[in-house]
Design an enzyme around this catalytic site. Structure first.
Site, PDB file in Angstrom:
ATOM      1  N   HIS A  68     123.970  24.631  10.597  1.00 16.36           N
ATOM      2  CA  HIS A  68     123.004  23.977   9.712  1.00 16.36           C
ATOM      3  C   HIS A  68     121.972  24.967   9.183  1.00 16.36           C
ATOM      4  O   HIS A  68     120.860  24.573   8.832  1.00 16.36           O
ATOM      5  CB  HIS A  68     122.319  22.813  10.440  1.00 16.36           C
ATOM      6  CG  HIS A  68     123.290  21.769  10.888  1.00 16.36           C
ATOM      7  ND1 HIS A  68     123.928  20.937  10.005  1.00 16.36           N
ATOM      8  CD2 HIS A  68     123.769  21.460  12.113  1.00 16.36           C
ATOM      9  CE1 HIS A  68     124.752  20.144  10.670  1.00 16.36           C
ATOM     10  NE2 HIS A  68     124.676  20.444  11.956  1.00 16.36           N
TER      11      HIS A  68
ATOM     12  N   GLU B 161     108.864  39.707  23.437  1.00 16.34           N
ATOM     13  CA  GLU B 161     107.625  40.124  24.102  1.00 16.34           C
ATOM     14  C   GLU B 161     107.686  41.569  24.576  1.00 16.34           C
ATOM     15  O   GLU B 161     106.726  42.313  24.439  1.00 16.34           O
ATOM     16  CB  GLU B 161     107.391  39.272  25.360  1.00 16.34           C
ATOM     17  CG  GLU B 161     106.955  37.855  25.115  1.00 16.34           C
ATOM     18  CD  GLU B 161     106.773  37.094  26.425  1.00 16.34           C
ATOM     19  OE1 GLU B 161     105.763  36.406  26.550  1.00 16.34           O
ATOM     20  OE2 GLU B 161     107.642  37.176  27.323  1.00 16.34           O
TER      21      GLU B 161
ATOM     22  N   LYS C  78      97.976  38.050  29.512  1.00 22.23           N
ATOM     23  CA  LYS C  78      98.554  37.287  30.612  1.00 22.23           C
ATOM     24  C   LYS C  78      98.011  35.859  30.626  1.00 22.23           C
ATOM     25  O   LYS C  78      98.744  34.913  30.872  1.00 22.23           O
ATOM     26  CB  LYS C  78      98.215  37.994  31.934  1.00 22.23           C
ATOM     27  CG  LYS C  78      98.763  37.306  33.177  1.00 22.23           C
ATOM     28  CD  LYS C  78     100.243  37.516  33.267  1.00 22.23           C
ATOM     29  CE  LYS C  78     100.892  36.749  34.385  1.00 22.23           C
ATOM     30  NZ  LYS C  78     102.318  36.541  34.105  1.00 22.23           N
TER      31      LYS C  78
ATOM     32  N   LYS D 274     111.629  36.762  25.957  1.00 22.85           N
ATOM     33  CA  LYS D 274     111.484  37.997  26.737  1.00 22.85           C
ATOM     34  C   LYS D 274     111.773  39.216  25.860  1.00 22.85           C
ATOM     35  O   LYS D 274     111.079  40.217  25.927  1.00 22.85           O
ATOM     36  CB  LYS D 274     112.448  37.991  27.945  1.00 22.85           C
ATOM     37  CG  LYS D 274     112.036  37.068  29.064  1.00 22.85           C
ATOM     38  CD  LYS D 274     110.896  37.637  29.872  1.00 22.85           C
ATOM     39  CE  LYS D 274     109.900  36.639  30.392  1.00 22.85           C
ATOM     40  NZ  LYS D 274     109.151  35.793  29.539  1.00 22.85           N
TER      41      LYS D 274
ATOM     42  N   ASN E  99      83.544  35.324  27.872  1.00 20.30           N
ATOM     43  CA  ASN E  99      84.946  34.932  27.637  1.00 20.30           C
ATOM     44  C   ASN E  99      84.944  33.612  26.884  1.00 20.30           C
ATOM     45  O   ASN E  99      84.077  32.776  27.128  1.00 20.30           O
ATOM     46  CB  ASN E  99      85.681  34.688  28.953  1.00 20.30           C
ATOM     47  CG  ASN E  99      85.987  35.970  29.688  1.00 20.30           C
ATOM     48  OD1 ASN E  99      85.690  37.059  29.214  1.00 20.30           O
ATOM     49  ND2 ASN E  99      86.586  35.826  30.866  1.00 20.30           N
ATOM     50  N   GLY E 100      85.940  33.402  26.039  1.00 23.91           N
ATOM     51  CA  GLY E 100      86.055  32.119  25.340  1.00 23.91           C
ATOM     52  C   GLY E 100      85.559  32.230  23.912  1.00 23.91           C
ATOM     53  O   GLY E 100      85.515  33.320  23.331  1.00 23.91           O
TER      54      GLY E 100
ATOM     55  N   ARG F  92      95.313  41.198  32.912  1.00 25.76           N
ATOM     56  CA  ARG F  92      95.179  40.077  31.997  1.00 25.76           C
ATOM     57  C   ARG F  92      95.429  40.515  30.549  1.00 25.76           C
ATOM     58  O   ARG F  92      95.615  39.674  29.676  1.00 25.76           O
ATOM     59  CB  ARG F  92      93.778  39.464  32.104  1.00 25.76           C
ATOM     60  CG  ARG F  92      93.502  38.832  33.447  1.00 25.76           C
ATOM     61  CD  ARG F  92      92.030  38.554  33.628  1.00 25.76           C
ATOM     62  NE  ARG F  92      91.555  37.448  32.834  1.00 25.76           N
ATOM     63  CZ  ARG F  92      91.353  36.216  33.290  1.00 25.76           C
ATOM     64  NH1 ARG F  92      91.605  35.930  34.545  1.00 25.76           N
ATOM     65  NH2 ARG F  92      90.909  35.274  32.506  1.00 25.76           N
TER      66      ARG F  92
ATOM     67  N   TRP G 285      89.746  40.996  24.852  1.00 26.43           N
ATOM     68  CA  TRP G 285      90.957  40.786  24.061  1.00 26.43           C
ATOM     69  C   TRP G 285      90.478  40.153  22.766  1.00 26.43           C
ATOM     70  O   TRP G 285      90.006  39.018  22.765  1.00 26.43           O
ATOM     71  CB  TRP G 285      91.883  39.860  24.831  1.00 26.43           C
ATOM     72  CG  TRP G 285      93.286  39.834  24.336  1.00 26.43           C
ATOM     73  CD1 TRP G 285      94.244  40.778  24.550  1.00 26.43           C
ATOM     74  CD2 TRP G 285      93.913  38.796  23.591  1.00 26.43           C
ATOM     75  NE1 TRP G 285      95.426  40.380  23.971  1.00 26.43           N
ATOM     76  CE2 TRP G 285      95.245  39.178  23.372  1.00 26.43           C
ATOM     77  CE3 TRP G 285      93.476  37.582  23.071  1.00 26.43           C
ATOM     78  CZ2 TRP G 285      96.140  38.393  22.666  1.00 26.43           C
ATOM     79  CZ3 TRP G 285      94.365  36.796  22.360  1.00 26.43           C
ATOM     80  CH2 TRP G 285      95.679  37.212  22.169  1.00 26.43           C
TER      81      TRP G 285
ATOM     82  N   CYS H 106      90.305  38.160  28.120  1.00 28.50           N
ATOM     83  CA  CYS H 106      89.046  38.759  28.569  1.00 28.50           C
ATOM     84  C   CYS H 106      88.795  38.543  30.061  1.00 28.50           C
ATOM     85  O   CYS H 106      89.182  37.522  30.626  1.00 28.50           O
ATOM     86  CB  CYS H 106      87.889  38.149  27.798  1.00 28.50           C
ATOM     87  SG  CYS H 106      88.098  38.207  26.025  1.00 28.50           S
TER      88      CYS H 106
ATOM     89  N   GLU I 233     114.150  31.259  26.496  1.00 25.98           N
ATOM     90  CA  GLU I 233     113.413  32.181  27.362  1.00 25.98           C
ATOM     91  C   GLU I 233     113.941  33.613  27.198  1.00 25.98           C
ATOM     92  O   GLU I 233     113.165  34.564  27.173  1.00 25.98           O
ATOM     93  CB  GLU I 233     113.512  31.709  28.822  1.00 25.98           C
ATOM     94  CG  GLU I 233     112.912  32.627  29.851  1.00 25.98           C
ATOM     95  CD  GLU I 233     111.391  32.796  29.784  1.00 25.98           C
ATOM     96  OE1 GLU I 233     110.739  32.130  28.953  1.00 25.98           O
ATOM     97  OE2 GLU I 233     110.864  33.616  30.548  1.00 25.98           O
TER      98      GLU I 233
END
Ligand code: G6P
Length: 613
Positions: free
Chosen positions: A509, A493, A608, A490, A103-104, A27, A77, A2, A486
């Site tokens: 295993h 995402e 973000k 990627k 926000n929050g 964001r 968001w 947000c 990573e």
């Protein structure tokens, strides 16, 4: 995540809101809205058409009555309540005279709502946020000014929040308050501004102030006053802003992600510049810990989320190997609730590009409460994390707009390696020649990353060939394991491809049961002391029919001979390799995502900056 903007005293407040919301887009959001007030009325427009909400608001700009004095805007968001228009901010009270953006999370919203309901208020959304609009309505009805009403409300709220409110009762005022979530206030030529993010105000003003926890600001055209929860006046804390709006544009690239991948050599150079010298000496000016304090450290705990966590995994290996300090890495959201055993000789390094990730911030606070020393490693000057930690290590990647981390991840790793080298030098754990060789290697990283980026077309060509892939397994050992993690992140995402990373030694295993001729395995097989082990793991998956992509050192014929495809990188010292090795994996994810038509800058469901738990 947000974003909040508020404006008062501007000739065209709607335009200010729209410009700022566009700057906050990066964001990530799924709905957006604005509300404007004057003495007579409140006008509100909201939209939940993901990715197009700002177009809807722009198209509606002409509908706003003239003579509006102040306004608030928001990109949402979804957390509480679906991403639909009725849950989009701003939220209003019953009378439609008060509008708030938030926000929050307000943790006790249900309890607060039950009270409001008993008092006769009706709600029109499923959000936690809306309670604040009704609480303000109640306080304003008793004769309180808007900022005073907000002060009384904040005392009743539990959770982390940033809030901004406007009301027809005082149409020139924005009332703003925060706890944990960031909120900035500023003035430019008589216009008062409120924003959750410096990015929203870039190019507008450099006279900015950060609100502290539980401070309430009354922003008017030409003046800002701030009080604490007890109503006593507080001084404003000026905020240092280091970025330029020009740097936040795409510079001719198709998207921010591509621009940011290409910026990595520059970002690495800037991060190391002035800190690491050719003779091997280093200066970490903002570290703030004295040499004596650094020498007392007997254990380091790294915390972070997402790509920042993976950067920590690489940093830990370098720190233990070079400086011989016991080190651990933990996901921030786990660490904060673990009741970890820390002492004043423990150093907690909290790594976060934004410096706002709420779990990382709380992990840092938890560490401070336990008496540990703390360092923030962040890309945002004066961010909350930077302000609260004992010392700071700044990466100098510049603004990162693409949601998926690229240049900030690379610079986090380099900064952690530099810090490890710094500690090693203080502790005398490396022979001088080794020390100098590592320093030289670090300084060569930007050039090596540049060489890897020079192979971009080759990497993208392979991405195009693999664009239909369904399941990808990333394998790595030692320093190659964080690279594998990573790379898999990627691909998930950006390309929405099922991708998992395993330490290659764990393959037998369990994960090997998944391998058949449909699987694609990306093996991090650059030269290092575990190279032959990785080769053995490649043989195991090849024997089960998998297609193998080997990420290897260039001209390495032995690796090339066993792989179906290769992603070559220039030769680089083993422990310094992640920053270079990640480039082809960024390209792979980017290329597959582009072929599939995905939005690489704003992948679905991701934000973000994650300012909620
Ligand atoms: C989000 C982003 C990731 C990032 C993570 C941590 O999940 O999408 O790219 O790695 O947050 O962000 P931070 O700002 O704390 O580094």
């Amino acid at each position: 995540m947000c974003g909040i903007i508020g404006v008062t005293g501007a000739p065209d407040p709607m335009q200010v809101l729209l410009d700022a919301l566009a700057l906050l887009e990066y964001r990530g959001y799924d709905s957006a809205g604005v509300a404007l007030v004057n003495k007579a009325s409140l006008w509100r427009k909201r939209d939940a058409l993901r990715g197009h909400s700002l177009d809807t608001l722009r198209a509606a700009a002409g509908e706003a009555p003239s003579g509006m004095t102040a306004g608030v805007g928001h990109t949402r968001w979804a957390t509480h309540g679906a991403a639909v228009e009725r849950n989009a901010h701003p939220h209003c009270d019953c009378s439609g005279a008060v509008a708030i953006v938030h926000n929050g999370i307000i943790e006790n919203y249900q309890e607060l709502w039950d009270k409001l309901k008993a008092e006769g208020h009706t709600r029109s959304s499923e959000t936690d946020s809306e309670v604040v609009a009704h609480m303000l309505e109640r306080e304003i009805a008793t004769g309180a000014g808007l900022a005073e009403a907000l002060r009384r409300c904040v005392g009743e709220l539990r959770g982390d929040f940033a809030l901004a409110a406007v009301s027809t009762s005082e149409p020139e005022v924005i009332a703003a308050a925060r706890r944990t979530s960031p909120l900035i206030v500023g003035l430019v030529d008589g216009t008062g501004l409120v924003a959750s993010d410096i990015a929203a105000l870039l190019g507008t003003t450099r006279t900015l102030f950060q609100l502290a926890d539980d401070e309430i600001a009354e922003v008017r055209p030409g003046s800002i006053s701030v009080v604490g929860l007890d109503g006593h006046a507080h001084e404003l804390e000026p905020l240092e802003v280091a970025w330029d709006i020009v740097a936040a544009r795409r510079d001719g690239y198709d998207d921010f992600m591509s621009k940011e991948i290409h910026e990595q050599p520059r970002a690495l150079r800037d991060t190391l510049m002035g800190r690491l010298h050719a003779d091997g000496s280093s200066e970490l000016e903002e570290l703030s810990l004295t040499d004596a304090e650094l020498d007392e450290i007997d254990r380091v705990v790294f915390v972070g989320c997402g790509s920042a966590y993976y950067a920590c995994l690489s940093g830990r290996i370098a720190l233990e190997h070079w400086a011989r300090v016991p080190a651990e890495v933990e996901i921030a959201s786990e660490f904060r609730y673990r009741d970890a055993l820390l002492s004043e000789r423990t150093l907690v390094v909290a790594v976060s590009q934004s410096g706002e990730t709420v779990d990382t911030l709380h992990a840092l606070r938890e560490a401070k409460r336990s008496g540990a020393r703390t360092i923030a490693l962040t890309n945002v000057v004066d961010s909350l994390l930077a302000r609260e930690a004992d010392g700071v290590l700044y990466t100098r990647a510049g603004p990162e707009i693409g949601v998926a981390s690229t240049k900030s991840h690379a610079t986090q790793i380099a900064m952690l390696q530099l810090f490890a080298l710094h500690l090693a030098r203080r502790r005398g754990t490396l022979a001088i020649d080794d020390y100098r060789a590592i320093a030289k290697g670090l300084l060569e990283l930007p050039g090596l990353v540049e060489q890897a980026i020079g192979q971009m077309e080759v990497y993208l060509e392979l991405a195009r060939r693999l664009a239909e892939v369904q399941d990808v397994y990333f394998l790595g050992r030692g320093i190659g394991y964080p690279v594998a993690l990573e790379g898999a992140l990627k691909l998930k995402e950006l390309a929405y491809v099922r991708a998992e990373a395993y330490p290659a030694g764990e393959l037998k295993h369990g994960p090997i049961a998944l391998i058949d001729e449909r699987a694609v395995v990306v093996a991090v097989a650059t030269r290092g002391h575990l190279w032959d082990k990785v080769m053995a793991n490649i043989a195991e998956v090849k024997a089960r029919g998998a297609t193998v992509v080997a990420l290897c050192t260039q001209h390495d014929q032995a690796t090339e001979a066993v792989a179906d495809h290769v992603l070559e990188i220039p030769e680089v010292a083993e422990l310094l390799s992640p920053v270079v090795a990640i480039v082809p994996l960024q390209a792979l994810a980017y290329g597959v995502a582009r072929v599939r038509g995905n939005d690489v800058d704003r992948p679905r469901n991701l934000a973000k900056v994650v300012t909620v738990e």
